[in-house]
Write an enzyme that holds these catalytic residues in place. Structure first.
Site, PDB file in Angstrom:
ATOM      1  N   ASP A  94      57.523  -5.248  29.160  1.00 14.81           N
ATOM      2  CA  ASP A  94      57.635  -5.373  30.835  1.00 14.81           C
ATOM      3  C   ASP A  94      56.733  -4.077  31.240  1.00 14.81           C
ATOM      4  O   ASP A  94      56.987  -3.003  31.137  1.00 14.81           O
ATOM      5  CB  ASP A  94      59.150  -5.158  30.950  1.00 14.81           C
ATOM      6  CG  ASP A  94      59.455  -5.502  32.543  1.00 14.81           C
ATOM      7  OD1 ASP A  94      58.578  -5.319  33.195  1.00 14.81           O
ATOM      8  OD2 ASP A  94      60.928  -5.367  32.693  1.00 14.81           O
ATOM      9  N   GLY A 110      52.937 -11.538  37.132  1.00 14.75           N
ATOM     10  CA  GLY A 110      51.933 -12.418  37.503  1.00 14.75           C
ATOM     11  C   GLY A 110      50.707 -11.599  38.182  1.00 14.75           C
ATOM     12  O   GLY A 110      49.804 -12.171  38.615  1.00 14.75           O
ATOM     13  N   ASP A 128      61.025 -11.059  39.953  1.00 18.93           N
ATOM     14  CA  ASP A 128      62.284 -11.469  39.045  1.00 18.93           C
ATOM     15  C   ASP A 128      63.129 -12.653  39.964  1.00 18.93           C
ATOM     16  O   ASP A 128      63.307 -12.690  41.311  1.00 18.93           O
ATOM     17  CB  ASP A 128      63.450 -10.068  39.127  1.00 18.93           C
ATOM     18  CG  ASP A 128      63.016  -9.325  38.232  1.00 18.93           C
ATOM     19  OD1 ASP A 128      61.648  -9.374  37.792  1.00 18.93           O
ATOM     20  OD2 ASP A 128      63.633  -8.211  38.081  1.00 18.93           O
TER      21      ASP A 128
END
Ligand code: GLA
Length: 407
Positions: A159, A211, A232
């Site tokens: 992440d 993205g 999210d």
């Protein structure tokens, strides 16, 4: 021409640049021979974040593994049991990362998961810290990959978070080189992919960077098996619909081993009604999206189980052709999506995004179907008859009629 979006502080700036082929060629790429062999269908499993967030404990994860077996989810295809953020502790003098007190024994947890015929997933960031500000992998990639492998990890969600700050700072120091930060980001994935491969364990790599920079165009080239295409998700119809329907046009980037990921499922978390959760599940299946449940598996209603474990819907998601579906038409609140399936035929979703029930029609011609041998309403199991070459159905508000057409 290469078009991309960069985040400059709070303001998103869209730049259109003519990039020479040489500049693009210099973009870091992975030479992994492992990555393309993994995730031949979209990964299915569970992740701790949507329900437990920062409170997740080792016991919660063990309970999820047990529930996955007992509820029948494993037999329906859900295999990954993934811990998200907040398992991390401190690094020791050798740089080895330890867990925090919520996760007393990761190796035992890995064994517990594997003993149930399931797979084990974990979470980190290419930055120094995770989104929840726990220790992450920057400068410790191989050490962390080795640690994960020693625990039996099969899946890593990686992440971006704090690495975005590293990127912005580095970009500011190289104003003449507009691709500097993007190369840095791609390199971080190539580095982790190589570190994972070096462990000898086949580990799925899930990129999570919301993205940025059209990740769908290069996620596979840096060794990702899936990549988040969005920010999210939340357990709300509006947010789920914004993310899911926003996937229009991305289908060409997905395929076996590399999938678009519009984020994890909210089915069963309680803030959407059954029609809305069926929309969520149907849309994700048409999108060949990873089906990563995000609810408390130990407390599922029959309705939640029926939605998460509908075999016919899962079969669409997991279809072996591996072609993502896309939007056929959008007119006001009505959207028609279709997905080609192995052996001919297709799955079709008639979605009503409006706040009232309404009839919807689609013609076989519009779907490119010459002759429909059979049409099934996937959620009810009923056969559907086309009249004058069209299928018409009343679609509930925020709901869907999902069809499977055999040619
Ligand atoms: C980001 C990700 C989420 C979750 C949290 C954890 O927001 O997009 O899916 O992993 O971080 O901190």
């Amino acid at each position: 021409m290469h078009r991309f979006v960069k985040n400059a502080g709070m303001k998103a700036v869209t730049l259109t640049l003519a990039l020479s082929a040489a500049a693009v060629a210099q973009m870091p790429v992975s030479h992994s021979t492992v990555a393309p062999t993994l995730a031949q269908t979209p990964p299915m499993g569970w992740n701790s974040w949507n329900h437990f967030a920062g409170k997740v404990t080792q016991q919660d994860v063990m309970d999820a593994a047990d529930a996955m077996v007992k509820s029948g989810m494993r037999d329906a295809g859900y295999v990954y049991v993934n811990i998200d953020d907040t398992w991390e502790g401190e690094r020791d003098a050798q740089g080895v990362l330890h867990t925090n007190s919520k996760f007393p024994d990761m190796k035992a947890l890995g064994e517990y998961i594997h003993a149930r015929g399931l797979k084990f997933g974990i979470y980190s960031s290419p930055g120094a810290t995770t989104c929840a500000k726990y220790a992450a992998s920057l400068g410790h990639e191989q050490q962390d990959a080795d640690l994960y492998a020693s625990w039996g990890v099969d899946y890593l969600k990686y992440d971006l978070c704090s690495f975005g700050t590293n990127m912005r700072e580095a970009q500011a120091a190289h104003p003449e080189d507009l691709e500097f930060a993007n190369r840095m980001m791609r390199q971080s994935y190539v580095t982790m992919r190589a570190a994972l491969d070096k462990t000898g364990r086949p580990i799925v790599l899930s990129l999570c960077q919301y993205g940025w920079d059209n990740v769908w165009a290069w996620g596979a080239a840096v060794g990702g098996n899936l990549w988040r295409t969005t920010g999210d998700i939340r357990d709300s119809y509006d947010r789920m619909a914004e993310l899911g329907f926003g996937q229009a046009g991305l289908s060409k980037y997905a395929g076996p081993g590399h999938w678009n990921d519009p984020d994890m499922l909210e089915v069963g978390n309680g803030k959407m009604n059954a029609d809305e959760y069926r929309t969520h599940m149907s849309l994700w299946a048409l999108l060949a999206a990873p089906l990563i449940a995000g609810n408390d598996l130990s407390k599922m209603t029959d309705e939640t189980k029926g939605i998460l474990m509908n075999r016919a819907v899962i079969a669409i998601d997991q279809d072996s052709l591996g072609k993502e579906g896309d939007r056929v038409r959008a007119e006001g609140p009505q959207e028609v999506w279709s997905r080609p399936l192995a052996g001919g035929g297709l799955a079709v979703g008639l979605f009503n995004r409006g706040g009232w029930n309404q009839p919807m029609s689609v013609s076989l011609k519009e779907l490119g179907v010459k002759k429909a041998r059979e049409i099934v309403n996937v959620w009810t199991g009923e056969k559907v008859v086309a009249k004058d070459g069209s299928v018409t159905a009343v679609v509930p508000k925020h709901g869907v009629v999902l069809l499977r057409i055999t040619e």
